[in-house]
Design a protein around this motif. Structure first.
Motif: not given
Length: 168
Positions: A18-45
Motif C-alpha cells: 500500500p502506498t498512501g495516496r498513490a496506487t498500491p503495487f505488487a512485487v515478487r517477494s524473492d527478487n523485488g521484481e515489479f509485477v503490477a499496479e493495483l487500481p485503487s482509491p489510495g490509502g494505507s489499508f
C-alpha cells in the motif's frame, strides 16, 4: 512510491505494497521484481483474501476490491473498515454494517447478503468460527458484539471510564 501501511505477502511469492495516496503495487517477494499496479482509491489499508485484494480508504472514504478473477471489474465499498472471514466480507461506513459473500466478490459482484444500521465510531475486529462468526465493533466507550451471520447485537460491553474508549 513509498510504502505506507502494512505489507501483505502470499504463498505464491507476491508482496503487496500500500502506498498512501498513490496506487498500491505488487512485487515478487524473492527478487523485488515489479509485477503490477493495483487500481485503487489510495490509502494505507490493505486486505488480501483468496477472492480479492482490498485497499483504501481513499479521499472519498471508499475501499475498493480487485477480484482475483482476471476478467472481473473493480468493486467499490462505501466503508472505512473491512473485515474478512468465514467466507464473508464485512464493511462499515459509520452508518451501515454490510455483509457480502466472498464467493460473489470473486465473480466481480457486490450483492449484499444483509445490511444493518451501525454507527461505527472506532474500529472493527472479526472473530469466532465459520459457523458462528462474531464482529467486535468499538463505539467509543462501548463495544458491540454482533453476529457476523446477520448483524444482530448479541452483547455489549461498556468501559467504566470514557477516557479508556477504544479508538482506531
Amino acid at each position: 512510491k513509498s510504502p505506507q501501511g502494512y505489507l501483505l505477502s502470499t504463498g505464491d511469492n507476491m508482496l503487496y505494497v500500500p502506498t498512501g495516496r498513490a496506487t498500491p503495487f505488487a512485487v515478487r517477494s524473492d527478487n523485488g521484481e515489479f509485477v503490477a499496479e493495483l487500481p485503487s482509491p489510495g490509502g494505507s489499508f490493505c486486505m488480501l483474501t483468496k477472492e480479492a485484494f482490498f485497499s483504501g480508504p481513499g479521499n472519498d472514504g471508499t475501499v475498493q476490491a480487485r477480484p482475483s478473477a482476471t476478467d472481473a471489474k473493480m468493486l467499490t465499498f462505501a466503508g472505512r473498515m473491512m473485515v474478512a472471514g468465514a467466507q464473508r466480507v464485512w464493511s462499515a461506513n459509520g452508518k451501515q454494517l454490510t455483509c457480502v459473500e466472498a464467493a460473489t466478490l470473486q465473480k466481480g459482484e457486490l450483492t449484499p447478503q444483509w445490511s444493518v444500521a451501525c454507527p461505527l465510531k472506532g474500529t472493527m475486529i472479526g472473530a469466532g468460527t465459520s459457523e458462528k462468526p462474531l464482529l467486535f465493533i468499538a463505539q467509543g466507550a462501548k463495544i458491540e458484539i454482533r453476529s457476523g451471520s446477520d448483524g444482530t447485537i448479541v452483547n455489549e460491553l461498556s468501559l467504566p471510564n470514557v477516557d479508556d474508549a477504544v479508538k482506531y
